[in-house]
Design an enzyme around this catalytic site. Structure first.
Site, PDB file in Angstrom:
ATOM      1  N   TYR A   1      33.425  38.483  47.679  1.00 27.11           N
ATOM      2  CA  TYR A   1      34.630  39.289  47.413  1.00 27.11           C
ATOM      3  C   TYR A   1      35.764  38.895  48.356  1.00 27.11           C
ATOM      4  CZ  TYR A   1      32.146  42.172  44.100  1.00 27.11           C
ATOM      5  OH  TYR A   1      31.457  42.592  42.985  1.00 27.11           O
TER       6      TYR A   1
ATOM      7  N   CYS B   1      27.672  45.635  38.228  1.00 27.70           N
ATOM      8  CA  CYS B   1      27.966  45.806  39.660  1.00 27.70           C
ATOM      9  C   CYS B   1      26.783  45.353  40.544  1.00 27.70           C
ATOM     10  CB  CYS B   1      28.262  47.281  39.904  1.00 27.70           C
ATOM     11  SG  CYS B   1      28.365  47.704  41.650  1.00 27.70           S
TER      12      CYS B   1
END
Ligand SMILES: N[C@@H](CCC(=O)N[C@@H](CS)C(=O)NCC(=O)O)C(=O)O
Length: 322
Positions: free
Chosen positions: A192, A67
């Site tokens: 994203y 992450c």
């Protein structure tokens, strides 16, 4: 009789698109135009208050290695030398349940979901990493990486190995915060917005803004070593965790493919510069990051094939930026 390919294709498209939209809605909430909309982190308390006083061995940091948001906190933890003060716990991306699994956690929790529920039984938001956890009160202090790194920089200096290393210096905060806002919207979250776009228009906007900022940063890094001058700051930590994943993951899986970071002379030198600093490479398990992104984001890579990637030893090529 063979099924006419046209019918087969149309049926497959209808079924797949319905399933894809359903899965994407779970994975990445979007607005009505198909833009990815990140949900705000819900736990936003600070260390240094009466409820959460600064103390050694009281707080634990839950992270996941793939992450980029958690990676910011891991790097700050390393740069400040907080290993004897704040325990790091690595959650494992569990592909079978699409969440974070915990092994042998002192709380007894087997997943981040259980940890969030232990801290707040009626919690209904996302079970994300990173989390700064208060082991004494069994509560989440904060689950927003942008705030956790500021606390790691300044709240634990009594126990930090490098208390004098200030990654968020007062005189650079104004410029840094403005740059962070741009980089968050168009680069950190920008990749994203490309990868999780639900429509062509949403993707087009995300990818245009992303490369406009990368072009701008490429220019800025032509006459300074770091984003704010000759000192590494939290701004750099925040940008680095996206850039280090870019060529391996975002370029292909998230369709951020106008250029690679390796095509930008200054950005590529800058990534190598930070990667080669003491303790940083160990926070970047690049093969795992590459594999797990491609495996865990099923709606983006349904066939499950993992591309070959580039030779990561290129990151050790001298950068000459000092
Ligand atoms: N705003 C958060 C975002 C963290 C985040 O999105 N983490 C992802 C992993 S990269 C996660 O845990 N997602 C699980 C979920 O949303 O269910 C932060 O910056 O701390």
């Amino acid at each position: 009789m063979a099924v006419p390919p046209k019918i087969l294709i149309q049926t497959a498209q209808l079924v797949w698109q319905t399933l894809w939209r359903t899965m994407m809605a779970q994975l990445a909430p979007g607005d009505r135009s198909g833009n990815f909309q990140r949900v705000d982190s819900q736990f936003r308390q600070q260390i240094g208050t009466e409820t959460f006083p600064a103390a050694p061995h009281r707080y634990r940091l839950y992270v996941g290695l793939i992450c980029p948001w958690a990676h910011r906190t891991v790097i700050t933890h390393v740069l400040k030398g907080l290993e004897d003060c704040i325990d790091l716990k690595v959650a494992i991306a569990d592909l079978s349940v699409g969440g974070w699994r915990l092994e042998n956690d002192p709380t007894g929790c087997r997943s981040m979901q259980e940890l969030y529920r232990l801290g707040q039984p009626d919690y209904t938001g996302r079970y994300s990493v990173p989390v700064l956890w208060d082991c004494q009160n069994k509560q989440i202090v904060n689950n927003e990486s942008a705030e956790i790194i500021v606390m790691l920089n300044e709240a634990f200096n009594l126990w930090a190995k490098y208390p004098d290393r200030d990654l968020y210096p007062a005189h650079l905060r104004g410029e840094g915060d403005r740059l962070n806002e741009l980089i968050y919207r168009t680069v950190n979250n920008g990749v994203y917005r490309c990868g999780f776009a639900r429509t062509q228009a949403a993707y087009d906007q995300g990818v245009t803004e992303l490369f406009a900022t990368l072009d701008l940063l490429e220019k800025q890094l032509g006459d300074r070593r770091y984003l704010l001058g000759d000192q590494l700051t939290l701004c750099d930590v925040r940008l680095f965790t996206t850039l280090i994943r870019f060529d391996l993951v975002y370029h292909g899986l998230f369709k951020c493919d106008r250029r690679r970071i390796r095509d930008y002379e200054n950005l590529w030198g800058y990534v190598r510069d930070i990667y080669q600093q003491s303790g940083i490479a160990a926070t970047c398990p690049l093969q795992t990051i590459h594999r797990e992104y491609y495996q865990s984001l099923f709606p983006l890579n349904p066939g499950g094939i993992i591309p070959i990637g580039f030779d990561i030893t290129e990151l050790t090529i001298p950068h000459h930026r000092g």
